[in-house]
Design a protein around this motif. Structure first.
Motif, PDB file in Angstrom:
ATOM      1  N   HIS C 142     -38.261 -24.061  33.541  1.00 54.67           N
ATOM      2  CA  HIS C 142     -37.097 -23.704  32.659  1.00 54.67           C
ATOM      3  C   HIS C 142     -37.422 -22.150  32.254  1.00 54.67           C
ATOM      4  CE1 HIS C 142     -34.910 -22.638  28.998  1.00 54.67           C
ATOM      5  NE2 HIS C 142     -33.957 -23.253  29.857  1.00 54.67           N
ATOM      6  N   LEU C 143     -36.561 -21.072  32.839  1.00 49.78           N
ATOM      7  CA  LEU C 143     -36.963 -19.801  32.366  1.00 49.78           C
ATOM      8  C   LEU C 143     -36.027 -19.253  30.972  1.00 49.78           C
ATOM      9  CD1 LEU C 143     -36.183 -18.166  35.971  1.00 49.78           C
ATOM     10  CD2 LEU C 143     -38.110 -19.343  35.164  1.00 49.78           C
ATOM     11  N   LEU C 144     -36.941 -18.740  30.351  1.00 46.36           N
ATOM     12  CA  LEU C 144     -36.301 -18.265  29.039  1.00 46.36           C
ATOM     13  C   LEU C 144     -35.111 -17.284  29.174  1.00 46.36           C
ATOM     14  CD1 LEU C 144     -36.103 -18.498  25.991  1.00 46.36           C
ATOM     15  CD2 LEU C 144     -38.169 -17.090  25.577  1.00 46.36           C
ATOM     16  N   ASP C 145     -35.546 -16.347  30.110  1.00 50.29           N
ATOM     17  CA  ASP C 145     -34.309 -15.377  30.660  1.00 50.29           C
ATOM     18  C   ASP C 145     -34.899 -14.807  32.169  1.00 50.29           C
ATOM     19  OD1 ASP C 145     -33.019 -12.936  28.931  1.00 50.29           O
ATOM     20  OD2 ASP C 145     -33.810 -12.416  31.078  1.00 50.29           O
ATOM     21  N   ARG C 146     -33.800 -15.004  32.719  1.00 47.10           N
ATOM     22  CA  ARG C 146     -33.828 -14.626  34.089  1.00 47.10           C
ATOM     23  C   ARG C 146     -34.541 -13.549  34.416  1.00 47.10           C
ATOM     24  NH1 ARG C 146     -27.766 -15.071  35.253  1.00 47.10           N
ATOM     25  NH2 ARG C 146     -27.815 -16.401  33.256  1.00 47.10           N
ATOM     26  N   GLY C 147     -34.448 -12.305  33.518  1.00 46.59           N
ATOM     27  CA  GLY C 147     -34.898 -11.184  34.077  1.00 46.59           C
ATOM     28  C   GLY C 147     -36.379 -11.021  33.829  1.00 46.59           C
ATOM     29  N   LEU C 148     -37.059 -12.017  33.168  1.00 46.90           N
ATOM     30  CA  LEU C 148     -38.495 -11.950  32.745  1.00 46.90           C
ATOM     31  C   LEU C 148     -39.330 -12.506  33.824  1.00 46.90           C
ATOM     32  CD1 LEU C 148     -39.125 -11.501  29.842  1.00 46.90           C
ATOM     33  CD2 LEU C 148     -39.212 -13.659  29.358  1.00 46.90           C
ATOM     34  N   VAL C 149     -38.971 -13.285  34.636  1.00 50.19           N
ATOM     35  CA  VAL C 149     -40.049 -14.178  35.786  1.00 50.19           C
ATOM     36  C   VAL C 149     -39.280 -13.771  36.962  1.00 50.19           C
ATOM     37  CG1 VAL C 149     -41.052 -15.993  36.065  1.00 50.19           C
ATOM     38  CG2 VAL C 149     -40.180 -15.608  33.871  1.00 50.19           C
ATOM     39  N   THR C 150     -40.131 -13.399  37.989  1.00 49.20           N
ATOM     40  CA  THR C 150     -39.666 -13.580  39.340  1.00 49.20           C
ATOM     41  C   THR C 150     -40.340 -14.722  39.873  1.00 49.20           C
ATOM     42  OG1 THR C 150     -41.429 -12.073  40.010  1.00 49.20           O
ATOM     43  CG2 THR C 150     -39.228 -11.165  39.518  1.00 49.20           C
ATOM     44  N   GLU C 151     -39.797 -14.910  41.504  1.00 50.47           N
ATOM     45  CA  GLU C 151     -40.648 -16.012  42.164  1.00 50.47           C
ATOM     46  C   GLU C 151     -41.945 -15.545  42.532  1.00 50.47           C
ATOM     47  OE1 GLU C 151     -38.831 -18.724  44.179  1.00 50.47           O
ATOM     48  OE2 GLU C 151     -40.534 -19.237  45.369  1.00 50.47           O
TER      49      GLU C 151
END
Lengths: 99, 102, 180
Positions: C142-151
């Motif tokens: 689960h990502l808190l925010d899409r912009g925060l983490v990349t693959e």
């Protein structure tokens, strides 16, 4: 600054109370499970601070046991109790809080 | 001595600030998954800072290491419990909140 | 799963591994007793019991842990969890809460077992990710925010765990770049 640990412990206690209220309000059962995480961190921090403030090193042992129990209780509760209370299919809960 | 005391004070206060931020996140985040982020990360950092601050006040290495051990256990506990809660929630069909817009 | 290929566990000689666990549990006892030497009577019994229990429950066939990998992982992990706390705290305190949470499925290249569990646990403490399920070879995050983490961030963490266990990941090595 010998009073700092005590003051901080009280501050965290207030934090814990607010967080508990939030978590117990739900809206889902999963939210209530967060209590286990809360006691594993905030509860442990309060015990450690009290150990220092009151000069009672035994509270550090209590904190140690707390952390251990948080892991075990959380795991056991997730795996067992919750599965038994799972409602039949279709009864999906709303995850989003209305307000 | 004064210096360690000062460092300890700063660490303890910073730890308290993170606990506060964690509680604010808990109140404001939209669903159980997001609230898990607030608890699993912010509160653990708060605990880590409090532990560091108390380690500076400990008498002796063994006592300091014991505090560190408590932190390690708490880390393992909340990582595990966070995972279990999130997994259970997903399996029960609690859909994550997706936010507004792309 | 080509299990045997991955699990290059060096079977530690029993003598050495027993010695190691005695040292480990002895050290643990020393910490728990806060260095009180007079408690060694009870300590000796406890340590022997602990070593026996650990050999029963987890036979000394544990995958080899690389010391360099361990150091690198700890450094990476501590740094990332510090960042994780800061980033999420900043998000929580931002006046306008704008989150774009998401679920991400990561195809694992780590072998089943302790390595996967460690990755799932570690990700929960890192910036913007909480592990939410492990089924087959897929880890749901689960990502808190899409912009925060990349693959690439997730791959980097996977690479660190692989290095810790002295494993080589198959093609398409992740781990480089994308960390800012």
């Amino acid at each position: 600054m010998t009073d700092l640990p005590l003051a901080l412990a009280l501050f965290l206690l207030a934090n814990l109370a607010v967080a508990l209220w939030r978590v117990l309000r739900g809206p889902t059962q999963a939210d209530r499970m967060l209590v286990a995480v809360l006691f594993g961190t905030t509860g442990v921090a309060i015990l450690l601070l009290l150990a220092e403030a009151q000069g009672v090193p035994a509270l550090v042992d209590a904190a140690l046991v707390f952390a251990l129990l948080a892991a075990i209780a959380g795991a056991a509760f997730s795996v067992r109790a919750w599965r038994q209370s799972t409602r039949p299919d279709g009864a999906k809960e709303r995850a989003h809080d209305p307000d | 001595m004064i210096l360690t005391e000062l460092a300890s004070t700063v660490l303890l206060l910073a730890g308290g600030a993170f606990f506060l931020a964690g509680t604010v996140g808990l109140m404001r985040f939209p669903d159980v998954y997001c609230r898990l982020h607030a608890l699993a990360k912010v509160d653990n950092l708060g605990l880590g800072l409090v532990v560091l601050g108390l380690m500076l006040r400990a008498d002796g290495l063994a006592q300091a290491l014991k505090l560190g051990l408590v932190w390690l256990l708490a880390l393992a506990a909340s990582a595990t419990v966070a995972y279990l809660v999130a997994r259970r929630a997903l399996r029960r069909g609690i859909a994550p909140w997706r936010g507004e817009g792309p | 799963m080509p299990d045997s290929e991955h699990r290059r566990s060096a079977i530690l000689r029993p003598g050495f591994s027993s010695l190691l666990s005695v040292a480990l549990f002895g050290g643990l006892w020393w910490v728990l007793a806060e260095g009180a030497w007079r408690a060694w009577g009870v300590g000796a019994v406890t340590v022997i019991a602990a070593v026996a229990a650990s050999h029963l429950l987890w036979p000394p066939r544990v995958a080899r842990v690389s010391p360099v990998g361990l150091a690198a992982f700890l450094f990476f992990f501590l740094w990332q969890s510090l960042r994780g706390g800061l980033v999420v705290a900043a998000l929580a305190l931002r006046p306008r809460l704008r989150l774009r949470p998401d679920l991400h499925e990561l195809d694992l290249r780590l072998p089943p077992g302790p390595a996967r569990v460690l990755l799932a646990d570690a990700l929960s403490l890192m910036p913007g990710t909480v592990s939410a399920g492990l089924a087959g070879d897929t880890l749901t995050v689960h990502l808190l925010d899409r912009g925060l983490v990349t693959e690439a961030d997730l791959r980097q963490a996977e690479g660190k765990v692989a290095a810790l266990f002295g494993l080589k990941l198959s093609a398409g090595e992740g781990g480089e770049g994308a960390g800012d």
